[in-house]
Design an enzyme around this catalytic site. Structure first.
Site, PDB file in Angstrom:
ATOM      1  CG  ASP A   9      41.926  -5.073 -14.906  1.00 44.81           C
ATOM      2  OD1 ASP A   9      42.231  -5.787 -14.354  1.00 44.81           O
ATOM      3  OD2 ASP A   9      41.618  -4.593 -13.422  1.00 44.81           O
ATOM      4  CG  ASP A 107      37.917  -5.313 -13.747  1.00 47.04           C
ATOM      5  OD1 ASP A 107      38.333  -5.963 -14.736  1.00 47.04           O
ATOM      6  OD2 ASP A 107      38.647  -4.878 -13.496  1.00 47.04           O
ATOM      7  CD  GLU A 108      40.956  -8.289 -18.279  1.00 47.06           C
ATOM      8  OE1 GLU A 108      41.655  -7.960 -18.457  1.00 47.06           O
ATOM      9  OE2 GLU A 108      40.604  -9.617 -17.561  1.00 47.06           O
TER      10      GLU A 108
END
Ligand code: TTP
Ligand code: MG
Length: 362
Positions: A9, A107-108
């Site tokens: 992340d 974002d992960e």
């Protein structure tokens, strides 16, 4: 078999991209979101960097409140196109370590490294390489967690933010989780926290100390999930977006990109042996062999060749692989990943095997 699930992340993602592009802001509180209009603005904070978090700012906080707490901060409008671009670059890097890859938000992402790593030292080495590569190529930091389950990997990536690596081995699960607040568990939000707290459950250790029937009695389905997560029993798989269910494949990333043909070939032999253990056990035959090669810079090539009939013969497969390997030029680039896919599967051979092996079609 041990499962090695990695979750990564990006750290204060939108704000990190702005720090990267405006180094003069580094060390100052940066807030991405609505216009604060000297404290009269409407709307919320998208995210803020860790310097701003020291003032109590966080995602989804009203921008007026953020301004009150941190009037000297640098307030920026989000530039979604730029963040999308950075996200894509990061995800390409993450995906280059394995096709068992599942992106879950901008974002992960998760990676299943069970076929790639043999122990948690391997995992750590890979995680360090991945982090370095994101930093060098995209210019932002990413936090990584690795554990035998998806949920614990996610808790682990959040544990040591920013720029952290947290590895939780199977025998460390209880010690790692027991003192953490229950809201670390995906599925316990602010509302359910209150409900759990009322029943005297504050930290994950309180859950581990209860039996599963007691948890179900108190909290129903949610209690069952939470108990399973807390005890390392989350069996969810990393879902590959483009998973081809009609094939069996394995691949390995090299720790160092390589152009040594012997190293490449021995890795392919190792993959071939591993795939065949599975195929022989399950009496599965195949017609098509595909070689996959990913070069440095992430260019990926595949080449296939089919037998006329279904077969199950690992020596024939390796012959085909060598033939396919000879067919393409790596353009002097080093190889990062190799894989073998066997497709056109069948549970039993359609014809007698002895006659078919020499009949290959292109
Ligand atoms: P997160 O990963 O939740 O947060 P983050 O990356 O900013 O910070 P952390 O270091 O704690 O991971 O979300 C990723 C991005 O999604 C974030 O940079 C901005 C955006 N976002 C919003 O726009 N609104 C929100 O409420 C949240 C939670 C995120
Ligand atoms: Mg993030």
């Amino acid at each position: 078999m041990n499962r090695f699930i990695l979750h990564c992340d990006l750290d204060c993602f939108f704000a990190s991209v702005e720090e990267r592009d405006n180094p003069e802001y580094i060390g100052k509180p940066i807030i991405i979101g609505a216009d604060p209009k000297d404290g009269k603005g409407r709307g919320v904070v998208s995210t803020c960097n860790y310097d701003a978090r020291k003032f109590g700012l966080h995602s989804a906080m009203p921008i007026s409140q953020a301004y009150k707490r941190c009037p000297h901060g640098i307030y920026l409008h989000p530039n979604f196109e730029k963040y999308q671009r950075a996200s894509k670059e990061v995800m390409e890097i993450v995906n280059s370590y394995s096709d068992k890859f599942q992106q879950v938000s901008i974002d992960e992402a998760y990676l299943d490294l069970s076929d790639i790593c043999t122990d948690f030292n391997d995992v750590k080495e890979l995680a360090i390489k991945l982090k370095d590569e994101v930093q060098k190529n995209v210019g932002i930091t990413i936090s990584v967690g690795c554990a035998p389950t998806k949920s614990i990997a996610k808790i682990a990536s959040d544990y040591n933010k920013p720029n952290g690596i947290t590895i939780v081995e199977p025998n460390q699960i209880k010690d790692f989780l027991k003192n953490l607040d229950i809201t670390r568990i995906p599925g316990i939000g602010k509302k359910s926290k209150l409900y759990y707290n009322k029943k005297g459950i504050k930290i994950i250790g309180d859950i581990i100390n209860l039996t599963l029937p007691k948890m179900i009695q108190l909290f129903g389905k949610n209690g069952e999930w939470v108990w399973n997560v807390s005890n390392g029993f989350d069996t969810r798989e990393v879902k590959e977006f483009h998973g081809d269910r009609k094939s069996i494949s394995k691949e390995r990333t090299f720790y160092e990109d390589t152009d040594d043909l012997n190293v490449i070939l021995s890795k392919l032999e190792e993959i071939n042996n591993r795939i065949h253990k599975n195929l022989i056990k399950n009496k599965i035959y195949y017609k098509t062999v595909t070689l996959k090669i990913r070069l440095e810079g992430f260019i990926t090539y595949t080449r296939s060749k089919s037998f006329i009939h279904h077969v199950q013969d690992k020596n024939q497969v390796i012959k085909v692989i060598i033939e396919l390997l000879n067919q393409f030029s790596t353009m002097n680039k080093k190889v990062r990943l190799v894989g073998i896919r066997l497709s056109n599967l069948e549970k039993a051979p359609s014809v007698a095997q002895t006659t078919i092996l020499s009949y290959l079609e292109a």
